[in-house]
Every structure is written in C-alpha cells, then in structure tokens.
Design a protein around this motif. Structure first.
Motif, PDB file in Angstrom:
ATOM      1  N   LEU A 282       0.827  -1.203   0.000  1.00 29.79           N
ATOM      2  CA  LEU A 282       0.000   0.000   0.000  1.00 29.79           C
ATOM      3  C   LEU A 282       0.865   1.257   0.000  1.00 29.79           C
ATOM      4  CD1 LEU A 282      -2.750   1.374   0.163  1.00 29.79           C
ATOM      5  CD2 LEU A 282      -2.670   1.093   2.651  1.00 29.79           C
ATOM      6  N   ILE A 283       1.910   1.270   0.809  1.00 28.36           N
ATOM      7  CA  ILE A 283       2.812   2.425   0.851  1.00 28.36           C
ATOM      8  C   ILE A 283       3.450   2.649  -0.521  1.00 28.36           C
ATOM      9  CG2 ILE A 283       5.003   3.260   1.809  1.00 28.36           C
ATOM     10  CD1 ILE A 283       4.220   1.858   4.437  1.00 28.36           C
ATOM     11  N   ALA A 284       3.874   1.556  -1.170  1.00 29.96           N
ATOM     12  CA  ALA A 284       4.510   1.672  -2.478  1.00 29.96           C
ATOM     13  C   ALA A 284       3.521   2.089  -3.564  1.00 29.96           C
ATOM     14  CB  ALA A 284       5.165   0.345  -2.853  1.00 29.96           C
ATOM     15  N   ALA A 285       2.242   1.707  -3.408  1.00 38.26           N
ATOM     16  CA  ALA A 285       1.256   1.964  -4.459  1.00 38.26           C
ATOM     17  C   ALA A 285       0.540   3.299  -4.316  1.00 38.26           C
ATOM     18  CB  ALA A 285       0.217   0.837  -4.468  1.00 38.26           C
ATOM     19  N   MET A 286       0.643   3.956  -3.177  1.00 37.13           N
ATOM     20  CA  MET A 286      -0.174   5.141  -2.938  1.00 37.13           C
ATOM     21  C   MET A 286       0.151   6.269  -3.921  1.00 37.13           C
ATOM     22  SD  MET A 286      -2.716   6.021  -1.231  1.00 37.13           S
ATOM     23  CE  MET A 286      -2.707   4.636  -0.096  1.00 37.13           C
ATOM     24  N   GLY A 287       1.421   6.433  -4.274  1.00 34.79           N
ATOM     25  CA  GLY A 287       1.764   7.460  -5.258  1.00 34.79           C
ATOM     26  C   GLY A 287       1.112   7.189  -6.605  1.00 34.79           C
ATOM     27  N   LEU A 288       1.080   5.914  -7.010  1.00 37.42           N
ATOM     28  CA  LEU A 288       0.412   5.556  -8.261  1.00 37.42           C
ATOM     29  C   LEU A 288      -1.088   5.774  -8.165  1.00 37.42           C
ATOM     30  CD1 LEU A 288       2.084   2.287  -9.620  1.00 37.42           C
ATOM     31  CD2 LEU A 288       1.931   4.500 -10.751  1.00 37.42           C
ATOM     32  N   ALA A 289      -1.660   5.529  -6.990  1.00 39.98           N
ATOM     33  CA  ALA A 289      -3.098   5.724  -6.805  1.00 39.98           C
ATOM     34  C   ALA A 289      -3.474   7.179  -7.048  1.00 39.98           C
ATOM     35  CB  ALA A 289      -3.519   5.292  -5.397  1.00 39.98           C
TER      36      ALA A 289
ATOM     37  N   ASP B 270       6.938 -19.202  20.170  1.00 44.39           N
ATOM     38  CA  ASP B 270       8.208 -19.716  19.659  1.00 44.39           C
ATOM     39  C   ASP B 270       8.651 -19.019  18.379  1.00 44.39           C
ATOM     40  OD1 ASP B 270       8.324 -21.554  21.725  1.00 44.39           O
ATOM     41  OD2 ASP B 270       7.192 -23.065  20.581  1.00 44.39           O
ATOM     42  N   TYR B 271       7.875 -18.028  17.923  1.00 43.30           N
ATOM     43  CA  TYR B 271       8.169 -17.374  16.654  1.00 43.30           C
ATOM     44  C   TYR B 271       8.620 -15.936  16.894  1.00 43.30           C
ATOM     45  CZ  TYR B 271       5.466 -21.355  14.990  1.00 43.30           C
ATOM     46  OH  TYR B 271       5.002 -22.627  14.760  1.00 43.30           O
ATOM     47  N   GLN B 272       9.370 -15.420  15.927  1.00 46.53           N
ATOM     48  CA  GLN B 272       9.839 -14.042  15.996  1.00 46.53           C
ATOM     49  C   GLN B 272       9.562 -13.333  14.682  1.00 46.53           C
ATOM     50  OE1 GLN B 272      13.962 -13.838  17.217  1.00 46.53           O
ATOM     51  NE2 GLN B 272      13.362 -13.682  19.366  1.00 46.53           N
ATOM     52  N   LEU B 273       9.193 -12.065  14.805  1.00 49.87           N
ATOM     53  CA  LEU B 273       8.960 -11.215  13.633  1.00 49.87           C
ATOM     54  C   LEU B 273       9.826  -9.974  13.753  1.00 49.87           C
ATOM     55  CD1 LEU B 273       5.070 -11.303  13.200  1.00 49.87           C
ATOM     56  CD2 LEU B 273       6.759 -12.286  11.648  1.00 49.87           C
ATOM     57  N   ALA B 274      10.348  -9.521  12.616  1.00 57.09           N
ATOM     58  CA  ALA B 274      11.086  -8.263  12.603  1.00 57.09           C
ATOM     59  C   ALA B 274      10.136  -7.141  12.989  1.00 57.09           C
ATOM     60  CB  ALA B 274      11.693  -8.019  11.226  1.00 57.09           C
ATOM     61  N   GLY B 275      10.595  -6.245  13.856  1.00 61.08           N
ATOM     62  CA  GLY B 275       9.719  -5.201  14.385  1.00 61.08           C
ATOM     63  C   GLY B 275       9.407  -4.095  13.400  1.00 61.08           C
ATOM     64  N   TYR B 276      10.383  -3.698  12.568  1.00 56.63           N
ATOM     65  CA  TYR B 276      10.166  -2.545  11.696  1.00 56.63           C
ATOM     66  C   TYR B 276       9.029  -2.760  10.684  1.00 56.63           C
ATOM     67  CZ  TYR B 276      11.144   1.540   8.839  1.00 56.63           C
ATOM     68  OH  TYR B 276      11.021   2.726   8.161  1.00 56.63           O
ATOM     69  N   PRO B 277       8.946  -3.920  10.014  1.00 51.97           N
ATOM     70  CA  PRO B 277       7.807  -4.115   9.101  1.00 51.97           C
ATOM     71  C   PRO B 277       6.456  -3.988   9.791  1.00 51.97           C
ATOM     72  CG  PRO B 277       9.502  -5.739   8.655  1.00 51.97           C
ATOM     73  CD  PRO B 277       9.903  -5.041   9.922  1.00 51.97           C
ATOM     74  N   LEU B 278       6.395  -4.334  11.086  1.00 53.63           N
ATOM     75  CA  LEU B 278       5.132  -4.183  11.805  1.00 53.63           C
ATOM     76  C   LEU B 278       4.807  -2.713  12.037  1.00 53.63           C
ATOM     77  CD1 LEU B 278       5.439  -7.051  14.450  1.00 53.63           C
ATOM     78  CD2 LEU B 278       4.313  -7.089  12.218  1.00 53.63           C
ATOM     79  N   ILE B 279       5.842  -1.895  12.250  1.00 52.55           N
ATOM     80  CA  ILE B 279       5.615  -0.451  12.384  1.00 52.55           C
ATOM     81  C   ILE B 279       5.012   0.115  11.104  1.00 52.55           C
ATOM     82  CG2 ILE B 279       6.802   1.769  12.639  1.00 52.55           C
ATOM     83  CD1 ILE B 279       8.792   0.411  14.465  1.00 52.55           C
ATOM     84  N   LEU B 280       5.394  -0.465   9.966  1.00 57.30           N
ATOM     85  CA  LEU B 280       4.895   0.028   8.681  1.00 57.30           C
ATOM     86  C   LEU B 280       3.384  -0.162   8.532  1.00 57.30           C
ATOM     87  CD1 LEU B 280       7.740  -1.089   6.236  1.00 57.30           C
ATOM     88  CD2 LEU B 280       7.353   1.154   7.274  1.00 57.30           C
ATOM     89  N   ILE B 281       2.790  -1.065   9.308  1.00 59.15           N
ATOM     90  CA  ILE B 281       1.327  -1.208   9.283  1.00 59.15           C
ATOM     91  C   ILE B 281       0.686   0.099   9.744  1.00 59.15           C
ATOM     92  CG2 ILE B 281      -0.651  -2.438  10.231  1.00 59.15           C
ATOM     93  CD1 ILE B 281       1.160  -4.892  10.562  1.00 59.15           C
ATOM     94  N   GLY B 282       1.166   0.631  10.856  1.00 56.47           N
ATOM     95  CA  GLY B 282       0.660   1.911  11.349  1.00 56.47           C
ATOM     96  C   GLY B 282       0.974   3.049  10.397  1.00 56.47           C
ATOM     97  N   VAL B 283       2.172   3.023   9.796  1.00 53.32           N
ATOM     98  CA  VAL B 283       2.555   4.069   8.836  1.00 53.32           C
ATOM     99  C   VAL B 283       1.588   4.077   7.657  1.00 53.32           C
ATOM    100  CG1 VAL B 283       4.338   4.802   7.208  1.00 53.32           C
ATOM    101  CG2 VAL B 283       4.991   4.048   9.500  1.00 53.32           C
ATOM    102  N   ALA B 284       1.253   2.893   7.147  1.00 52.20           N
ATOM    103  CA  ALA B 284       0.346   2.799   5.998  1.00 52.20           C
ATOM    104  C   ALA B 284      -1.045   3.330   6.346  1.00 52.20           C
ATOM    105  CB  ALA B 284       0.260   1.356   5.516  1.00 52.20           C
TER     106      ALA B 284
END
Length: 288
Positions: free
Chosen positions: A21-28, A132-146
């Motif tokens: 969504l972040i990448a496509a918004m300019g095209l939108a 038992d699982y781990q996720l990178a934190g920065y991509p999750l921040i991008l949810i709020g950014v979007a």
C-alpha cells in the motif's frame, strides 16, 4: 495449527499488505486520480531511498531525512510535470512513452552516481516474539505508517480546498478554469504529490530494502496492478486490493512457498481483471 503461528502469519501478511500500500499510494494519486500512467514511478521510489540514504550519511537523523526526501522527489516531480506531463494530458500512449524514457534516464543516472552496490543505513533492528516465533519489528511499524498515510491522503483529497480543486481540475478542467481554479498549478501539485509519495515509500522502506538503482522495480509491477484492480475509487480501492492481494500472497507464501505466493498474486489479479475489467470499485458509490 498453533495460535502463535496463526498470529505470526496474520501480522506478517498485514505488514506485506502495508508495504504494498505504501509503495502503491503514489500511483493511486497519479494514475487513479489523474489518469496518468507514470512508468517512472519506481525511479521516484528509488530517488526517495537514495535521498534519505545520502542525507542520513551526512549526519542528519533518519526520521528527519524522510520529509527532506519527500520534498526532493516532489520538486523533481513538479519539474517533470511542467516540462513533460503537462504537454501530454489526454495522450495516454505518449505519456507512457515519455515516462518510460524518463525511467531509463533516471535509472542510468542513479547507476552513474551511486553505482550498483547496496548500501544500508544500519539502523538498529529489533524483533517481536510471539511464542516460539519471531517477527522483525520494523515491518510491523509500517502497518501503522500505511494506515496513517492513507487517512491523511484521504482527508487531504476530501476535506480540503485543494482536494476539491484537484478533483475538479481532473474531472471537469474547462469548468474548473471557468470558476477561477488554476488547473495547471493544481495538476502540477497533484503530480508532484504522487511523486513525493513514491519518494516517501523509498525512504521508509530503506531500513529493510537496501538502496539500489533497480529497487523500485520490485514494487512497480505489483503496485500498478493493485491500482488497476482497484478501479476508479483510487484510495479506498487501492487499500482493499493491497490488503487482499498483498496479504493473501504473504499468507500463501507462509503456508506453502514464496513462489506459490507470487503465483497467487498474479492469478488472483488476472481473475479480478477478467471479472471486473473496470476495477472492483467501478460500481461503488464512493468516489475516492
């Protein structure tokens, strides 16, 4: 299936949808609202990344480099609109050729200036544990950014004088000029805004995607397809397609393989375009 695994897959898919969504918004904005196919969109994304990288390496804090990168790409976009795009409104094929040529020029210029290496800004990375699982934190921040990005653009286009002028200049240019709207200036800012959003995408994705001259190509095709599938309701339609296509592809990749995720994306896109040739939002009452 374990609940931890399901939560991990869900969050991962949402972050993938947010990135799309972040990448496509300019095209939108540029294609969805103006009807201009900007084939140099990926290069504006790349310019935003390189601008943020260069500014950060000069000693400016990364967060401050993002608005500076947006301003730079907006300025370049305004120049492009004045010199090229403004002469080609209503000539879709000519606009595609012009922006395709521009994309090749910008790509080769980036290679000459920065080379083909993949420099990084080396921001501290952090992970979030879910069982038992781990996720990178920065991509999750991008949810709020979007989400914030979508809301701000929607409010700009629906609740401000500029937004009304922009839509009038695009939908009824002669009538807009008759009531005193300077359509040429409004169109210049709208195109520059779309380029600035591409630059914003490049800047905010820099911590997870190193800057290279061809980095934007990873998003260009999927972003364009998401906007085309969205149809005439550019903003909300693109948000829905980004969640459906990007999130669905991520879930498929998590459960099967990355290749299966890519196949899912393009097959579902083809089916939707076959079923809704004018876009999924063609019959929506909402106009933005």
């Amino acid at each position: 299936m374990e609940i931890d695994f399901l939560v991990t897959v869900l969050l991962s898919s949402l972050s993938s949808a947010a990135i799309l969504l972040i990448a496509a918004m300019g095209l939108a904005v540029v294609f969805g609202l103006m009807g201009v196919i900007n084939l140099a969109h990926s290069e504006f994304l790349m310019m935003g990344a390189y601008a943020a990288l260069t500014i950060t390496k000069a000693g400016v804090p990364y967060l401050l480099s993002i608005p500076i990168a947006v301003a730079i790409t907006m300025a370049i976009g305004a120049v492009v609109e004045i010199l090229i795009i403004s002469r080609l409104y209503g000539r879709l094929f000519d606009t595609m050729l012009a922006t395709w040529g521009l994309s090749m020029v910008l790509l080769q210029l980036a290679v000459l200036l920065f080379g083909t290496a993949t420099p990084s800004i080396n921001l501290p990375q952090f992970n979030i544990s879910i069982g038992d699982y781990q996720l990178a934190g920065y991509p999750l921040i991008l949810i709020g950014v979007a989400v914030i990005m979508l809301i701000l653009i929607y409010l700009l286009m629906t609740k401000t004088t500029y937004g009304m002028q922009a839509r009038a200049s695009i939908q009824e240019p002669e009538m807009a000029q008759a009531i005193g709207i300077e359509s040429s200036r409004v169109n210049t800012f709208t195109f520059a805004l779309g380029c600035g959003l591409a630059g914003f995408a490049g800047a905010v994705l820099l911590p997870i995607i190193p800057a290279t001259p061809s980095m934007g190509m990873a998003f260009a095709v999927k972003s364009f397809l998401a906007v085309v599938v969205a149809g005439p309701v550019a903003l909300t339609g693109t948000a829905l397609t980004a969640i459906g296509l990007g999130g669905g592809a991520s879930i498929t990749a998590s459960l099967l393989t990355s290749v299966a995720g890519e196949v899912f994306f393009f097959i579902i896109t083809a089916v939707l375009l076959w079923r809704y040739p004018m876009g999924i939002s063609a019959k929506w009452r909402r106009k933005l």
